[in-house]
Motif scaffolding. Sequence first.
Motif, mmCIF file in Angstrom:
data_model
loop_
_atom_site.group_PDB
_atom_site.id
_atom_site.type_symbol
_atom_site.label_atom_id
_atom_site.label_comp_id
_atom_site.label_asym_id
_atom_site.label_seq_id
_atom_site.Cartn_x
_atom_site.Cartn_y
_atom_site.Cartn_z
ATOM 1 N N UNK A 76 14.972 21.386 -13.846
ATOM 2 C CA UNK A 76 14.288 20.116 -13.706
ATOM 3 C C UNK A 76 12.989 20.162 -14.626
ATOM 4 N N UNK A 77 12.644 21.469 -15.176
ATOM 5 C CA UNK A 77 11.123 21.599 -15.860
ATOM 6 C C UNK A 77 11.143 20.687 -17.056
ATOM 7 N N UNK A 78 9.878 20.757 -17.559
ATOM 8 C CA UNK A 78 9.429 20.115 -18.737
ATOM 9 C C UNK A 78 10.179 20.607 -20.170
ATOM 10 N N UNK A 79 10.847 21.663 -19.974
ATOM 11 C CA UNK A 79 11.529 22.138 -20.949
ATOM 12 C C UNK A 79 10.566 22.929 -22.370
ATOM 13 N N UNK A 379 10.040 29.212 -18.483
ATOM 14 C CA UNK A 379 11.384 28.812 -19.393
ATOM 15 C C UNK A 379 11.578 30.350 -20.163
ATOM 16 N N UNK A 380 10.605 30.966 -20.797
ATOM 17 C CA UNK A 380 10.870 32.079 -21.557
ATOM 18 C C UNK A 380 10.447 33.389 -20.562
ATOM 19 N N UNK A 381 9.390 33.291 -19.840
ATOM 20 C CA UNK A 381 9.156 34.597 -18.916
ATOM 21 C C UNK A 381 10.105 34.921 -18.242
ATOM 22 N N UNK A 382 11.062 33.679 -17.525
ATOM 23 C CA UNK A 382 12.215 34.286 -16.922
ATOM 24 C C UNK A 382 13.029 35.354 -17.519
ATOM 25 N N UNK A 383 13.388 34.967 -18.815
ATOM 26 C CA UNK A 383 14.475 35.571 -19.544
ATOM 27 C C UNK A 383 13.749 36.954 -20.009
#
Length: 435
Positions: A76-79, A379-383
Amino acid sequence: MASKPPVHSEQYPHSYYVDTAKEIYAHPQLESEISADVCIVGGGFSGINTAIELTQRGMSVVLLEAKRIGWGASGRNGGELIRGIGHDPAQFQNEIGAEGVKAIQQMGFEAVEIVRNRIQEHQINCDLQMGYCDLAVKPRHMDELEEEFSALKAMGYQQEIKLLTKGQLGEVIGSDFYQGALVDMGSGHLHPLNLALGEARVARNLGTQLFEYSAAEKIIQGARPKVITAKGAVNCQYLVLAGNAYIGHKLNAYLGGKVLPAGSYLLATEPLSEAQCASIIPQNMAFADMRIALDYFHLSSDRRLLFGGLCTYSGKDPKDIEAALRPNLEKVFPQLKGVRIDYEWGGMIGIGANRMPQIGRLPDANNIFYAQAYAGHGVNATHMAAKLLAEAICQQAGHFDVFAKIKHMTFPGGPTFRSPMLAAGMLYHRFKDLF
Ligand SMILES: Cc1cc2nc3c(=O)[nH]c(=O)nc-3n(C[C@H](O)[C@H](O)[C@H](O)COP(=O)(O)OP(=O)(O)OC[C@H]3O[C@@H](n4cnc5c(N)ncnc54)[C@H](O)[C@@H]3O)c2cc1C
Protein backbone atom coordinates in the motif's frame (compact mmCIF):
# COMPACT_ATOMS: atom_id res chain seq x y z
CA MET A 1 -5.15 -30.53 1.32
CA ALA A 2 -6.24 -26.97 2.07
CA SER A 3 -9.18 -25.22 0.43
CA LYS A 4 -7.89 -22.40 -1.77
CA PRO A 5 -9.20 -18.88 -1.58
CA PRO A 6 -10.33 -17.54 -4.98
CA VAL A 7 -7.73 -15.96 -7.27
CA HIS A 8 -9.00 -12.42 -7.16
CA SER A 9 -8.21 -9.29 -5.31
CA GLU A 10 -11.34 -8.67 -3.24
CA GLN A 11 -9.68 -9.36 0.07
CA TYR A 12 -7.10 -6.66 -0.50
CA PRO A 13 -8.09 -3.12 0.46
CA HIS A 14 -9.19 -1.25 -2.66
CA SER A 15 -6.31 0.75 -4.10
CA TYR A 16 -4.66 1.76 -7.34
CA TYR A 17 -2.05 -0.92 -6.69
CA VAL A 18 -4.56 -3.75 -6.34
CA ASP A 19 -6.34 -2.72 -9.56
CA THR A 20 -3.00 -2.79 -11.42
CA ALA A 21 -1.53 -5.85 -9.67
CA LYS A 22 0.18 -8.28 -12.02
CA GLU A 23 0.87 -11.47 -10.08
CA ILE A 24 -1.91 -11.99 -7.52
CA TYR A 25 -1.77 -15.67 -6.58
CA ALA A 26 -3.98 -17.62 -4.20
CA HIS A 27 -1.96 -19.36 -1.53
CA PRO A 28 -3.66 -22.03 0.57
CA GLN A 29 -4.70 -21.71 4.18
CA LEU A 30 -2.70 -23.81 6.65
CA GLU A 31 -4.90 -26.74 7.68
CA SER A 32 -2.47 -29.23 9.21
CA GLU A 33 0.53 -29.48 11.50
CA ILE A 34 3.78 -29.16 9.57
CA SER A 35 7.51 -28.63 10.23
CA ALA A 36 10.24 -26.48 8.71
CA ASP A 37 13.65 -25.14 9.61
CA VAL A 38 12.19 -21.64 9.82
CA CYS A 39 8.67 -20.29 10.24
CA ILE A 40 8.11 -16.66 9.25
CA VAL A 41 5.08 -14.69 10.44
CA GLY A 42 4.11 -11.86 8.06
CA GLY A 43 3.84 -11.72 4.28
CA GLY A 44 5.21 -8.24 3.60
CA PHE A 45 8.63 -7.25 2.27
CA SER A 46 10.33 -8.28 5.55
CA GLY A 47 8.83 -11.76 5.66
CA ILE A 48 8.94 -12.55 1.94
CA ASN A 49 12.53 -11.41 1.53
CA THR A 50 13.67 -13.26 4.64
CA ALA A 51 12.12 -16.36 3.05
CA ILE A 52 14.06 -15.73 -0.17
CA GLU A 53 17.34 -15.18 1.66
CA LEU A 54 16.88 -18.30 3.82
CA THR A 55 15.82 -20.66 1.03
CA GLN A 56 18.77 -19.42 -1.04
CA ARG A 57 20.93 -20.57 1.89
CA GLY A 58 19.35 -24.04 1.89
CA MET A 59 16.79 -23.68 4.72
CA SER A 60 13.23 -25.02 4.50
CA VAL A 61 10.78 -22.18 5.17
CA VAL A 62 7.07 -21.79 5.94
CA LEU A 63 5.57 -18.30 5.75
CA LEU A 64 2.27 -17.50 7.48
CA GLU A 65 0.29 -14.43 6.41
CA ALA A 66 -2.86 -13.42 8.30
CA LYS A 67 -4.55 -11.96 5.19
CA ARG A 68 -3.05 -11.84 1.70
CA ILE A 69 0.56 -11.53 0.56
CA GLY A 70 1.40 -7.82 0.47
CA TRP A 71 -1.83 -6.96 2.31
CA GLY A 72 -0.01 -4.71 4.85
CA ALA A 73 2.17 -1.66 4.32
CA SER A 74 4.23 -3.41 1.64
CA GLY A 75 1.31 -3.49 -0.77
CA ARG A 76 0.00 0.00 0.00
CA ASN A 77 2.97 2.33 0.44
CA GLY A 78 4.20 5.35 -1.51
CA GLY A 79 6.62 3.18 -3.48
CA GLU A 80 9.53 5.53 -2.83
CA LEU A 81 12.80 3.63 -2.83
CA ILE A 82 15.11 5.95 -0.92
CA ARG A 83 18.76 5.53 0.09
CA GLY A 84 19.54 5.14 3.78
CA ILE A 85 17.44 3.92 6.66
CA GLY A 86 15.53 7.16 7.19
CA HIS A 87 17.45 8.18 10.27
CA ASP A 88 20.96 9.24 11.18
CA PRO A 89 22.75 6.32 12.88
CA ALA A 90 25.42 8.71 14.28
CA GLN A 91 23.15 9.32 17.30
CA PHE A 92 23.71 5.71 18.32
CA GLN A 93 27.49 5.87 18.32
CA ASN A 94 27.63 5.21 22.09
CA GLU A 95 25.82 1.92 21.59
CA ILE A 96 27.32 0.70 18.31
CA GLY A 97 30.63 2.57 18.00
CA ALA A 98 31.96 4.51 15.03
CA GLU A 99 32.35 1.29 13.02
CA GLY A 100 28.70 0.42 13.63
CA VAL A 101 27.59 3.85 12.45
CA LYS A 102 29.63 3.45 9.28
CA ALA A 103 28.27 -0.05 8.70
CA ILE A 104 24.65 1.14 8.95
CA GLN A 105 25.33 4.05 6.60
CA GLN A 106 26.76 1.69 3.98
CA MET A 107 23.91 -0.81 4.51
CA GLY A 108 21.44 2.01 3.78
CA PHE A 109 23.03 2.37 0.35
CA GLU A 110 23.36 -1.38 -0.20
CA ALA A 111 19.67 -1.88 0.63
CA VAL A 112 18.62 -0.05 -2.54
CA GLU A 113 20.98 -2.26 -4.54
CA ILE A 114 19.41 -5.39 -3.03
CA VAL A 115 15.99 -4.24 -4.28
CA ARG A 116 17.32 -3.27 -7.73
CA ASN A 117 19.14 -6.58 -8.13
CA ARG A 118 16.15 -8.62 -7.01
CA ILE A 119 13.93 -6.86 -9.54
CA GLN A 120 16.45 -7.30 -12.32
CA GLU A 121 17.47 -10.87 -11.55
CA HIS A 122 13.90 -12.15 -11.27
CA GLN A 123 12.33 -9.86 -13.87
CA ILE A 124 9.78 -8.39 -11.50
CA ASN A 125 7.57 -6.02 -13.42
CA CYS A 126 7.08 -3.24 -10.86
CA ASP A 127 7.71 0.00 -12.80
CA LEU A 128 11.07 0.79 -11.19
CA GLN A 129 12.16 4.29 -12.15
CA MET A 130 15.29 5.89 -10.72
CA GLY A 131 15.43 9.58 -9.69
CA TYR A 132 14.30 11.10 -6.40
CA CYS A 133 14.33 14.54 -4.72
CA ASP A 134 14.25 15.65 -1.11
CA LEU A 135 12.35 18.94 -1.14
CA ALA A 136 13.01 21.92 1.16
CA VAL A 137 9.88 23.70 2.37
CA LYS A 138 11.63 26.09 4.79
CA PRO A 139 14.92 27.95 4.26
CA ARG A 140 16.40 25.93 7.17
CA HIS A 141 15.66 22.74 5.23
CA MET A 142 18.04 24.00 2.53
CA ASP A 143 20.85 24.14 5.12
CA GLU A 144 20.01 20.56 6.08
CA LEU A 145 20.11 19.47 2.43
CA GLU A 146 23.53 21.10 1.97
CA GLU A 147 24.75 19.19 5.03
CA GLU A 148 23.28 15.95 3.67
CA PHE A 149 24.94 16.55 0.29
CA SER A 150 28.37 16.97 1.95
CA ALA A 151 27.78 13.97 4.22
CA LEU A 152 26.84 11.74 1.26
CA LYS A 153 30.01 12.79 -0.58
CA ALA A 154 32.09 12.16 2.57
CA MET A 155 30.56 8.66 2.90
CA GLY A 156 31.60 7.87 -0.66
CA TYR A 157 28.03 7.68 -2.04
CA GLN A 158 28.60 6.65 -5.66
CA GLN A 159 25.31 7.80 -7.21
CA GLU A 160 24.77 11.10 -9.00
CA ILE A 161 23.53 13.77 -6.56
CA LYS A 162 23.09 17.52 -6.92
CA LEU A 163 21.58 20.46 -5.08
CA LEU A 164 19.01 22.65 -6.79
CA THR A 165 18.19 26.21 -5.70
CA LYS A 166 14.65 27.56 -5.90
CA GLY A 167 15.48 29.09 -9.27
CA GLN A 168 16.64 25.71 -10.64
CA LEU A 169 13.71 23.67 -9.37
CA GLY A 170 11.82 23.86 -12.67
CA GLU A 171 14.20 21.19 -14.01
CA VAL A 172 12.49 18.59 -11.82
CA ILE A 173 9.18 19.95 -10.50
CA GLY A 174 6.55 22.47 -11.62
CA SER A 175 5.75 23.90 -8.20
CA ASP A 176 6.46 27.18 -6.42
CA PHE A 177 5.92 25.61 -3.03
CA TYR A 178 9.55 24.63 -2.42
CA GLN A 179 12.85 26.38 -1.61
CA GLY A 180 15.17 23.89 -3.28
CA ALA A 181 16.00 20.20 -3.55
CA LEU A 182 18.60 17.49 -3.30
CA VAL A 183 18.41 15.28 -6.39
CA ASP A 184 19.53 11.66 -6.00
CA MET A 185 19.65 9.43 -9.07
CA GLY A 186 20.38 6.42 -6.84
CA SER A 187 16.89 6.49 -5.31
CA GLY A 188 13.58 6.24 -7.16
CA HIS A 189 10.06 4.82 -7.18
CA LEU A 190 8.22 1.60 -7.96
CA HIS A 191 4.86 -0.23 -7.71
CA PRO A 192 5.20 -1.78 -4.24
CA LEU A 193 2.44 -4.40 -4.45
CA ASN A 194 3.85 -5.70 -7.73
CA LEU A 195 7.26 -5.88 -6.08
CA ALA A 196 5.85 -7.84 -3.12
CA LEU A 197 3.86 -10.20 -5.38
CA GLY A 198 6.86 -10.73 -7.68
CA GLU A 199 9.06 -11.49 -4.69
CA ALA A 200 6.46 -13.93 -3.36
CA ARG A 201 6.72 -15.74 -6.71
CA VAL A 202 10.51 -15.89 -6.23
CA ALA A 203 10.09 -17.27 -2.69
CA ARG A 204 7.56 -19.88 -3.93
CA ASN A 205 9.83 -20.98 -6.75
CA LEU A 206 12.71 -21.37 -4.30
CA GLY A 207 10.55 -23.75 -2.24
CA THR A 208 9.00 -21.55 0.48
CA GLN A 209 5.56 -22.79 1.53
CA LEU A 210 3.37 -19.70 1.73
CA PHE A 211 0.01 -19.70 3.51
CA GLU A 212 -2.62 -16.95 3.46
CA TYR A 213 -5.53 -16.44 5.89
CA SER A 214 -3.27 -18.20 8.38
CA ALA A 215 -2.72 -15.79 11.24
CA ALA A 216 -0.27 -16.90 13.90
CA GLU A 217 -2.49 -16.92 17.00
CA LYS A 218 -0.10 -18.27 19.59
CA ILE A 219 3.57 -19.07 19.95
CA ILE A 220 4.81 -21.84 22.21
CA GLN A 221 8.45 -21.01 22.90
CA GLY A 222 11.09 -23.71 23.40
CA ALA A 223 13.97 -25.52 21.72
CA ARG A 224 11.60 -25.97 18.77
CA PRO A 225 9.06 -23.14 18.77
CA LYS A 226 5.51 -24.01 17.74
CA VAL A 227 3.26 -21.51 15.98
CA ILE A 228 -0.46 -22.16 16.23
CA THR A 229 -2.96 -20.94 13.63
CA ALA A 230 -6.76 -21.39 13.57
CA LYS A 231 -6.55 -24.67 11.65
CA GLY A 232 -2.93 -25.78 11.87
CA ALA A 233 0.50 -25.41 13.42
CA VAL A 234 4.14 -25.07 12.41
CA ASN A 235 7.02 -26.62 14.35
CA CYS A 236 10.34 -25.00 13.59
CA GLN A 237 13.91 -24.52 14.67
CA TYR A 238 13.82 -20.75 14.20
CA LEU A 239 10.93 -18.33 14.15
CA VAL A 240 10.93 -14.87 12.50
CA LEU A 241 8.28 -12.33 13.50
CA ALA A 242 7.72 -9.82 10.69
CA GLY A 243 4.21 -8.48 11.33
CA ASN A 244 5.48 -4.92 11.81
CA ALA A 245 2.68 -2.39 12.54
CA TYR A 246 0.08 -5.16 12.30
CA ILE A 247 1.67 -7.51 14.85
CA GLY A 248 -0.48 -6.27 17.77
CA HIS A 249 0.06 -7.04 21.45
CA LYS A 250 -1.62 -10.41 21.61
CA LEU A 251 0.92 -12.48 19.70
CA ASN A 252 3.93 -10.93 21.40
CA ALA A 253 3.54 -8.09 23.87
CA TYR A 254 7.29 -7.30 23.85
CA LEU A 255 7.31 -6.50 20.11
CA GLY A 256 3.81 -5.02 20.07
CA GLY A 257 4.83 -2.54 22.77
CA LYS A 258 7.79 -1.28 20.78
CA VAL A 259 6.06 -0.53 17.49
CA LEU A 260 3.33 2.02 17.14
CA PRO A 261 0.99 1.87 14.13
CA ALA A 262 0.64 5.28 12.42
CA GLY A 263 -1.71 5.75 9.47
CA SER A 264 -0.44 7.23 6.20
CA TYR A 265 -2.65 7.78 3.14
CA LEU A 266 -2.51 8.17 -0.63
CA LEU A 267 -4.58 9.49 -3.52
CA ALA A 268 -4.29 8.45 -7.16
CA THR A 269 -5.61 11.00 -9.64
CA GLU A 270 -7.21 10.21 -12.97
CA PRO A 271 -4.59 9.59 -15.71
CA LEU A 272 -3.05 12.95 -16.65
CA SER A 273 -2.15 14.13 -20.14
CA GLU A 274 1.49 14.01 -21.22
CA ALA A 275 1.52 17.81 -21.14
CA GLN A 276 0.23 17.88 -17.56
CA CYS A 277 2.87 15.35 -16.49
CA ALA A 278 5.61 17.37 -18.17
CA SER A 279 4.36 20.50 -16.41
CA ILE A 280 4.41 18.98 -12.92
CA ILE A 281 7.13 16.30 -12.94
CA PRO A 282 9.17 16.61 -16.13
CA GLN A 283 11.75 13.92 -15.28
CA ASN A 284 9.44 11.32 -13.73
CA MET A 285 11.17 11.48 -10.33
CA ALA A 286 9.81 10.70 -6.88
CA PHE A 287 9.59 13.43 -4.21
CA ALA A 288 9.25 13.79 -0.46
CA ASP A 289 9.46 16.99 1.54
CA MET A 290 11.33 17.47 4.80
CA ARG A 291 8.55 18.16 7.27
CA ILE A 292 7.51 15.75 10.02
CA ALA A 293 4.04 15.42 8.46
CA LEU A 294 5.47 15.23 4.98
CA ASP A 295 3.96 15.00 1.48
CA TYR A 296 5.37 12.36 -0.89
CA PHE A 297 4.44 11.87 -4.52
CA HIS A 298 5.36 10.63 -7.99
CA LEU A 299 3.72 9.64 -11.27
CA SER A 300 2.52 6.11 -11.93
CA SER A 301 3.39 4.26 -15.13
CA ASP A 302 -0.09 5.14 -16.48
CA ARG A 303 0.48 8.85 -15.71
CA ARG A 304 -1.54 9.27 -12.52
CA LEU A 305 -0.21 11.44 -9.75
CA LEU A 306 0.14 9.26 -6.63
CA PHE A 307 0.12 11.75 -3.75
CA GLY A 308 0.66 10.66 -0.16
CA GLY A 309 0.78 12.24 3.25
CA LEU A 310 -1.02 12.75 6.58
CA CYS A 311 -0.04 10.88 9.67
CA THR A 312 -2.60 9.63 12.17
CA TYR A 313 -1.99 7.89 15.47
CA SER A 314 -5.57 7.12 16.45
CA GLY A 315 -5.63 3.75 14.64
CA LYS A 316 -8.65 5.06 12.69
CA ASP A 317 -8.60 6.09 9.03
CA PRO A 318 -9.87 9.60 8.18
CA LYS A 319 -13.54 9.51 7.12
CA ASP A 320 -12.72 11.09 3.78
CA ILE A 321 -9.11 10.65 2.66
CA GLU A 322 -9.60 12.74 -0.47
CA ALA A 323 -10.96 15.67 1.55
CA ALA A 324 -7.98 15.44 3.89
CA LEU A 325 -5.28 15.17 1.22
CA ARG A 326 -6.62 17.19 -1.75
CA PRO A 327 -5.75 20.59 -0.22
CA ASN A 328 -2.11 19.49 0.12
CA LEU A 329 -2.04 18.22 -3.46
CA GLU A 330 -3.52 21.46 -4.81
CA LYS A 331 -1.17 23.57 -2.69
CA VAL A 332 1.83 21.83 -4.30
CA PHE A 333 0.32 21.71 -7.80
CA PRO A 334 -2.34 24.46 -8.16
CA GLN A 335 -2.43 23.61 -11.88
CA LEU A 336 -4.20 20.35 -10.94
CA LYS A 337 -7.05 22.11 -9.09
CA GLY A 338 -10.24 20.06 -9.45
CA VAL A 339 -8.44 16.99 -10.86
CA ARG A 340 -10.52 13.84 -10.49
CA ILE A 341 -9.38 11.42 -7.80
CA ASP A 342 -9.85 7.77 -8.79
CA TYR A 343 -8.43 6.03 -5.72
CA GLU A 344 -7.82 6.74 -2.05
CA TRP A 345 -6.33 4.32 0.48
CA GLY A 346 -4.00 4.09 3.43
CA GLY A 347 -2.05 1.73 5.64
CA MET A 348 -0.16 1.43 8.88
CA ILE A 349 3.47 2.44 9.20
CA GLY A 350 5.33 0.88 12.15
CA ILE A 351 7.10 3.53 14.20
CA GLY A 352 9.59 2.94 17.01
CA ALA A 353 10.41 5.48 19.69
CA ASN A 354 13.92 6.17 18.38
CA ARG A 355 12.99 5.83 14.67
CA MET A 356 15.63 3.14 14.03
CA PRO A 357 14.58 -0.16 12.47
CA GLN A 358 14.27 -2.82 15.18
CA ILE A 359 16.14 -5.97 14.15
CA GLY A 360 17.03 -8.55 16.78
CA ARG A 361 16.09 -11.64 18.80
CA LEU A 362 13.58 -11.84 21.63
CA PRO A 363 15.36 -11.39 24.97
CA ASP A 364 13.78 -14.58 26.34
CA ALA A 365 14.23 -16.78 23.22
CA ASN A 366 17.37 -16.68 21.13
CA ASN A 367 15.77 -18.76 18.37
CA ILE A 368 13.01 -16.17 17.79
CA PHE A 369 14.05 -13.26 15.58
CA TYR A 370 12.20 -10.13 14.52
CA ALA A 371 12.38 -7.10 12.22
CA GLN A 372 10.00 -4.14 12.41
CA ALA A 373 9.56 -0.36 12.83
CA TYR A 374 11.09 1.04 9.65
CA ALA A 375 8.88 4.14 9.94
CA GLY A 376 8.13 5.47 6.43
CA HIS A 377 11.37 4.10 5.05
CA GLY A 378 10.84 0.38 4.72
CA VAL A 379 10.87 -0.33 1.00
CA ASN A 380 14.65 -0.71 1.00
CA ALA A 381 15.31 -1.26 4.74
CA THR A 382 13.10 -4.39 4.84
CA HIS A 383 15.30 -5.97 2.19
CA MET A 384 18.40 -5.25 4.22
CA ALA A 385 16.74 -6.57 7.39
CA ALA A 386 15.87 -9.80 5.56
CA LYS A 387 19.50 -10.33 4.62
CA LEU A 388 20.68 -9.63 8.17
CA LEU A 389 18.14 -12.06 9.66
CA ALA A 390 19.12 -14.82 7.23
CA GLU A 391 22.82 -14.28 7.95
CA ALA A 392 22.19 -14.47 11.69
CA ILE A 393 19.99 -17.59 11.45
CA CYS A 394 22.52 -19.33 9.19
CA GLN A 395 25.35 -18.19 11.49
CA GLN A 396 27.12 -16.30 8.73
CA ALA A 397 29.20 -13.20 9.35
CA GLY A 398 27.19 -10.02 8.88
CA HIS A 399 26.00 -6.90 10.63
CA PHE A 400 22.97 -8.29 12.47
CA ASP A 401 24.64 -7.57 15.83
CA VAL A 402 25.09 -3.89 14.99
CA PHE A 403 21.30 -3.48 14.85
CA ALA A 404 20.63 -5.95 17.66
CA LYS A 405 22.77 -3.84 20.04
CA ILE A 406 20.53 -0.77 19.69
CA LYS A 407 18.09 -0.45 22.58
CA HIS A 408 14.42 0.23 21.85
CA MET A 409 12.05 1.74 24.34
CA THR A 410 8.61 0.31 25.02
CA PHE A 411 5.95 2.98 24.44
CA PRO A 412 4.41 4.01 27.75
CA GLY A 413 0.65 3.91 28.16
CA GLY A 414 0.00 0.34 26.96
CA PRO A 415 -2.16 -0.45 23.91
CA THR A 416 -4.94 1.95 25.00
CA PHE A 417 -3.13 5.15 25.93
CA ARG A 418 0.11 5.18 23.96
CA SER A 419 -1.45 6.42 20.67
CA PRO A 420 -3.02 9.55 22.18
CA MET A 421 0.26 10.26 24.01
CA LEU A 422 2.24 9.96 20.80
CA ALA A 423 -0.31 12.08 18.93
CA ALA A 424 0.23 14.84 21.47
CA GLY A 425 4.02 14.53 21.02
CA MET A 426 3.70 14.69 17.24
CA LEU A 427 1.47 17.74 17.42
CA TYR A 428 4.31 19.50 19.19
CA HIS A 429 6.73 18.56 16.36
CA ARG A 430 4.25 19.70 13.71
CA PHE A 431 3.95 23.00 15.55
CA LYS A 432 7.75 23.34 15.35
CA ASP A 433 7.49 22.60 11.59
CA LEU A 434 5.59 25.86 11.15
CA PHE A 435 8.79 27.87 11.69
C1 LIG B 1 0.77 4.51 3.32
C2 LIG B 1 2.20 4.14 3.50
C3 LIG B 1 3.17 4.76 2.73
C4 LIG B 1 4.51 4.40 2.85
N1 LIG B 1 5.41 4.91 1.98
C5 LIG B 1 6.68 4.46 1.96
C6 LIG B 1 7.57 4.86 0.95
O1 LIG B 1 7.21 5.58 0.02
N2 LIG B 1 8.85 4.41 1.01
C7 LIG B 1 9.27 3.57 2.00
O2 LIG B 1 10.46 3.20 2.02
N3 LIG B 1 8.41 3.11 2.95
C8 LIG B 1 7.14 3.52 2.94
N4 LIG B 1 6.25 3.04 3.86
C9 LIG B 1 6.72 2.06 4.86
C10 LIG B 1 6.85 0.65 4.25
O3 LIG B 1 5.72 0.35 3.48
C11 LIG B 1 7.00 -0.38 5.38
O4 LIG B 1 8.08 -0.02 6.21
C12 LIG B 1 7.26 -1.79 4.86
O5 LIG B 1 6.36 -2.15 3.85
C13 LIG B 1 7.18 -2.76 6.02
O6 LIG B 1 7.16 -4.07 5.53
P1 LIG B 1 6.89 -5.27 6.51
O7 LIG B 1 6.94 -6.52 5.72
O8 LIG B 1 7.80 -5.17 7.67
O9 LIG B 1 5.42 -5.02 7.07
P2 LIG B 1 4.01 -5.13 6.31
O10 LIG B 1 4.14 -4.92 4.87
O11 LIG B 1 3.04 -4.28 7.05
O12 LIG B 1 3.64 -6.66 6.48
C14 LIG B 1 3.31 -7.23 7.71
C15 LIG B 1 2.38 -8.39 7.41
O13 LIG B 1 2.30 -9.21 8.57
C16 LIG B 1 0.98 -9.72 8.65
N5 LIG B 1 0.75 -10.15 10.02
C17 LIG B 1 0.70 -9.37 11.14
N6 LIG B 1 0.43 -10.14 12.21
C18 LIG B 1 0.35 -11.41 11.76
C19 LIG B 1 0.10 -12.67 12.38
N7 LIG B 1 -0.16 -12.77 13.71
N8 LIG B 1 0.08 -13.78 11.62
C20 LIG B 1 0.34 -13.72 10.28
N9 LIG B 1 0.55 -12.55 9.64
C21 LIG B 1 0.57 -11.42 10.36
C22 LIG B 1 0.11 -8.57 8.17
O14 LIG B 1 -1.14 -9.03 7.72
C23 LIG B 1 0.96 -7.95 7.08
O15 LIG B 1 0.62 -8.43 5.79
C24 LIG B 1 4.91 3.41 3.80
C25 LIG B 1 3.95 2.79 4.58
C26 LIG B 1 2.61 3.13 4.44
C27 LIG B 1 1.58 2.43 5.26
